[in-house]
Design a protein around this motif. Structure first.
Motif, PDB file in Angstrom:
ATOM      1  N   ILE A  69       0.874  -1.162   0.000  1.00  0.00           N
ATOM      2  CA  ILE A  69       0.000   0.000   0.000  1.00  0.00           C
ATOM      3  C   ILE A  69       0.911   1.212   0.000  1.00  0.00           C
ATOM      4  O   ILE A  69       1.640   1.460   0.964  1.00  0.00           O
ATOM      5  N   ASP A  70       0.961   1.907  -1.121  1.00  0.00           N
ATOM      6  CA  ASP A  70       1.814   3.076  -1.357  1.00  0.00           C
ATOM      7  C   ASP A  70       3.295   2.716  -1.445  1.00  0.00           C
ATOM      8  O   ASP A  70       3.738   1.689  -0.919  1.00  0.00           O
TER       9      ASP A  70
ATOM     10  N   CYS B  43      -5.585   1.903  -8.224  1.00  0.00           N
ATOM     11  CA  CYS B  43      -5.866   3.205  -7.612  1.00  0.00           C
ATOM     12  C   CYS B  43      -7.243   3.683  -8.058  1.00  0.00           C
ATOM     13  O   CYS B  43      -7.880   3.051  -8.902  1.00  0.00           O
TER      14      CYS B  43
ATOM     15  N   HIS C 170       3.736   9.299  -1.061  1.00  0.00           N
ATOM     16  CA  HIS C 170       3.017   8.027  -1.154  1.00  0.00           C
ATOM     17  C   HIS C 170       3.280   7.290  -2.467  1.00  0.00           C
ATOM     18  O   HIS C 170       2.972   6.106  -2.587  1.00  0.00           O
TER      19      HIS C 170
ATOM     20  N   ALA D 102     -11.301   9.399   0.774  1.00  0.00           N
ATOM     21  CA  ALA D 102     -10.572   9.829   1.970  1.00  0.00           C
ATOM     22  C   ALA D 102     -10.639  11.341   2.176  1.00  0.00           C
ATOM     23  O   ALA D 102     -10.212  11.854   3.208  1.00  0.00           O
TER      24      ALA D 102
ATOM     25  N   SER E   8      -8.079  10.697  -3.605  1.00  0.00           N
ATOM     26  CA  SER E   8      -7.527  10.006  -2.434  1.00  0.00           C
ATOM     27  C   SER E   8      -8.503   8.957  -1.911  1.00  0.00           C
ATOM     28  O   SER E   8      -9.726   9.116  -2.004  1.00  0.00           O
TER      29      SER E   8
ATOM     30  N   GLY F 265      -4.343   5.657   4.574  1.00  0.00           N
ATOM     31  CA  GLY F 265      -3.690   6.669   3.733  1.00  0.00           C
ATOM     32  C   GLY F 265      -3.762   7.994   4.470  1.00  0.00           C
ATOM     33  O   GLY F 265      -3.889   8.015   5.701  1.00  0.00           O
TER      34      GLY F 265
ATOM     35  N   THR G 117      -2.932   4.967  -2.384  1.00  0.00           N
ATOM     36  CA  THR G 117      -4.018   5.684  -1.708  1.00  0.00           C
ATOM     37  C   THR G 117      -4.254   7.055  -2.335  1.00  0.00           C
ATOM     38  O   THR G 117      -5.387   7.494  -2.454  1.00  0.00           O
ATOM     39  N   HIS G 118      -3.161   7.747  -2.693  1.00  0.00           N
ATOM     40  CA  HIS G 118      -3.296   9.046  -3.369  1.00  0.00           C
ATOM     41  C   HIS G 118      -1.945   9.442  -3.934  1.00  0.00           C
ATOM     42  O   HIS G 118      -0.929   8.840  -3.601  1.00  0.00           O
TER      43      HIS G 118
ATOM     44  N   TYR H 171      -9.028   5.613   1.194  1.00  0.00           N
ATOM     45  CA  TYR H 171      -8.501   4.646   2.143  1.00  0.00           C
ATOM     46  C   TYR H 171      -8.820   3.265   1.587  1.00  0.00           C
ATOM     47  O   TYR H 171      -9.693   3.123   0.720  1.00  0.00           O
ATOM     48  N   VAL H 172      -8.056   2.274   2.037  1.00  0.00           N
ATOM     49  CA  VAL H 172      -8.125   0.969   1.409  1.00  0.00           C
ATOM     50  C   VAL H 172      -8.648  -0.064   2.398  1.00  0.00           C
ATOM     51  O   VAL H 172      -8.063  -0.258   3.463  1.00  0.00           O
TER      52      VAL H 172
ATOM     53  N   LEU I 184     -11.718   0.669  -2.458  1.00  0.00           N
ATOM     54  CA  LEU I 184     -11.277   2.033  -2.169  1.00  0.00           C
ATOM     55  C   LEU I 184     -12.477   2.869  -1.724  1.00  0.00           C
ATOM     56  O   LEU I 184     -13.557   2.761  -2.303  1.00  0.00           O
TER      57      LEU I 184
END
Ligand code: ZN
Length: 497
Positions: free
Chosen positions: A49-50, A107, A89, A171, A177, A197, A83-84, A179-180, A168
């Motif tokens: 993640i990122d 994404c 990130h 956020a 953006s 994120g 995440t963004h 969150y996962v 997703l």
């Protein structure tokens, strides 16, 4: 077994990179050493993640291409979830590809549009000037992008006894953006793990506020502002108004160091609303006719306030924000229905070429024409804002307005710390005395404050058994850990080393 790990430094404001790995049920003793953090049982599969790039203090420790290279095993990594598109990130994605990562980059749809743009810029600055090489890397990145709509489950892998799906959710931090939410299943046991994120402040302009996840057995949460709250939206807006009025009274430039994505667009949105509300009101209320030492027009009004975005990248992202109106919140959508153009009003000028940029610096420094300039980088560690600072810090008619987090070790933090005390800052190896006035309007950050983060966690039905606090200054993480532990005594709240 489902394990979470964190790559790269988790201290300071550093690049985010987390790993979620599923291993088929394993017999005792299959890790002979028993303590190797990189040990992966046979048949493991996971996601990242990122994959972010270091910023601030950690960069000062000498980030070079060699220590940016990926120093952990990736053979079992099936996908990268972004995440963004802030550089902390996504900045190490080129290094991830160079290390041999062959999976998809998952994404949101807006992030898929913005990611190649932001990485093109990062590659030009930190990687190579070779146009063909950049094009090849970008082509590779584009071919790996898998845009997934918000709120929709996406299966990442099903292998051996394990499966993983991700979803997703908005956020509210910057456009695109997310969150996962991860649904991990190993054999008969399943678990929901959520990676926050960066979360946005609920009252940020333009984007809808994040809603708490419906379930999270384990949670990894960022805490950039884990130790403080922001000013509320109205207070912040009127503070911006008074800073601009005060600053423009004596005919200087208001310089706003801002990242290309997020704050720049929020700020433009708020400035447009001030222009709309106060239109014909005199801006320079303190100036008397005939006594104007600067030669500027004493009948200066909000409508004649000039806003310059001196950054091709910020201008490009502003265009993308404008194009993606379906992702705006209800308030911003209402303005568009009323015929307003929050991100493309007539007082807004964009500077693209480097030559025009140098001319603008020179002209504004000499003419003292009242004007607001937005330029990157947001922490003054590079970019066009540095030329403005060199030309303008020494003149008390000018103002520097910070609207975002300034990491320790950046010129931005030094200006904020030493400027109000008449100190100096080092830019490109030279000292510059700070006579310009320094302001901070904290609430323009695109990050959630402590109460917002707490609300996000408390809103999860059934508290997570484990919460990992990552991404923030040590003090912010520690303060947030204490608050979280107090409200959720049944959860284990950790700060991963
Ligand atoms: Zn961010």
């Amino acid at each position: 077994m489902v394990s979470i790990s964190h790559h790269g430094a988790t201290s300071g404001v550093t690049g985010s990179c987390h790993e979620l790995t599923l291993a088929p049920s394993m017999k005792k003793g299959s890790d002979p050493a028993g303590s190797d953090p990189n040990f992966k049982p046979r048949g493991s599969a996971g996601i990242l993640i990122d994959c972010g790039l270091f910023q601030g203090q950690d960069e000062g420790r000498g980030a070079s291409a060699s220590n940016l290279s990926i120093d952990f095993p990736i053979e079992h990594i099936r996908a990268l979830v972004v995440t963004h598109v802030h550089i902390d990130h996504v900045g190490r994605i080129p290094y991830l590809l160079a290390a041999g990562f062959e999976g998809p980059i998952i994404c949101s749809e807006p992030s898929a549009i913005m990611l190649p743009e932001i990485l093109e810029d990062a590659l030009k600055i930190g990687f190579t000037r070779d146009r063909r090489l950049i094009e090849r890397v970008l082509g590779l990145i584009r071919s790996r992008l898998v845009p997934v709509p918000y709120g929709q489950w996406h299966s990442v892998f099903v292998e051996n006894d394990c499966s993983l799906s991700v979803r997703l959710q908005r956020a509210g931090h910057i456009l695109g953006s997310a969150y996962v939410e991860c649904d991990a299943r190993v054999g008969n046991s399943e678990e929901r793990i959520v990676f926050s994120g960066d979360l946005g402040a609920p009252h940020a302009p333009l984007l809808p506020a994040p809603q708490s996840p419906g379930r999270a057995d384990r949670l990894v949460i960022e805490s950039t502002y884990g130790d403080k709250d922001h000013e509320d939206r109205e207070t912040r807006r009127y503070r911006l108004k008074s800073v601009l009025e005060h600053a423009l009274e004596d005919g200087g430039t208001v310089l706003v160091p801002a990242f290309s994505i997020g704050r720049t667009q929020e700020l433009l949105y708020e400035i447009e609303s001030l222009i709309h509300e106060f239109g014909g009101d005199a801006l320079a209320s303190g100036m008397k006719m005939g006594s104007d030492p600067t030669g500027s027009d004493p009948s200066f009004t909000w409508e004649s306030l000039e806003i310059i975005v001196d950054s091709p990248l910020a201008a490009e992202f502003t265009r993308i924000y404008r194009d993606l109106k379906p992702y705006w919140d209800a308030e911003a959508t209402e303005l568009v229905i009323q015929g307003r153009h929050p991100l493309s009003f007539e007082q807004l000028t964009v500077i693209n070429s480097h030559e025009d940029h140098l001319n603008a610096v020179d002209y504004l420094a000499r003419s003292h024409r009242p004007c607001v300039v937005l330029a990157g980088s947001g922490m003054c560690a590079g970019g066009r804002v540095v030329n403005y600072l060199k030309a303008m810090l020494g003149d008390k008619r000018n103002d520097v307005l910070f609207v975002g987090y300034q990491a320790a070790g950046t010129p931005g933090r030094d200006i904020l710390n030493y400027g109000p005390r008449g100190g100096w800052v080092e830019l490109d190896g030279d000292r510059y005395d700070i006579r310009a006035r320094i302001h901070l309007v904290g609430g323009y950050s695109a990050h959630a404050g402590q109460s917002d983060l707490l609300r996000f966690v408390e809103g999860i039905p059934g508290a997570p058994t484990e919460i990992r606090v990552v991404h923030g200054d040590e003090d912010a993480k520690a303060a947030f850990q204490v608050r979280l532990q107090r409200v959720l005594p049944g959860s284990q709240v950790l700060i991963p080393a």
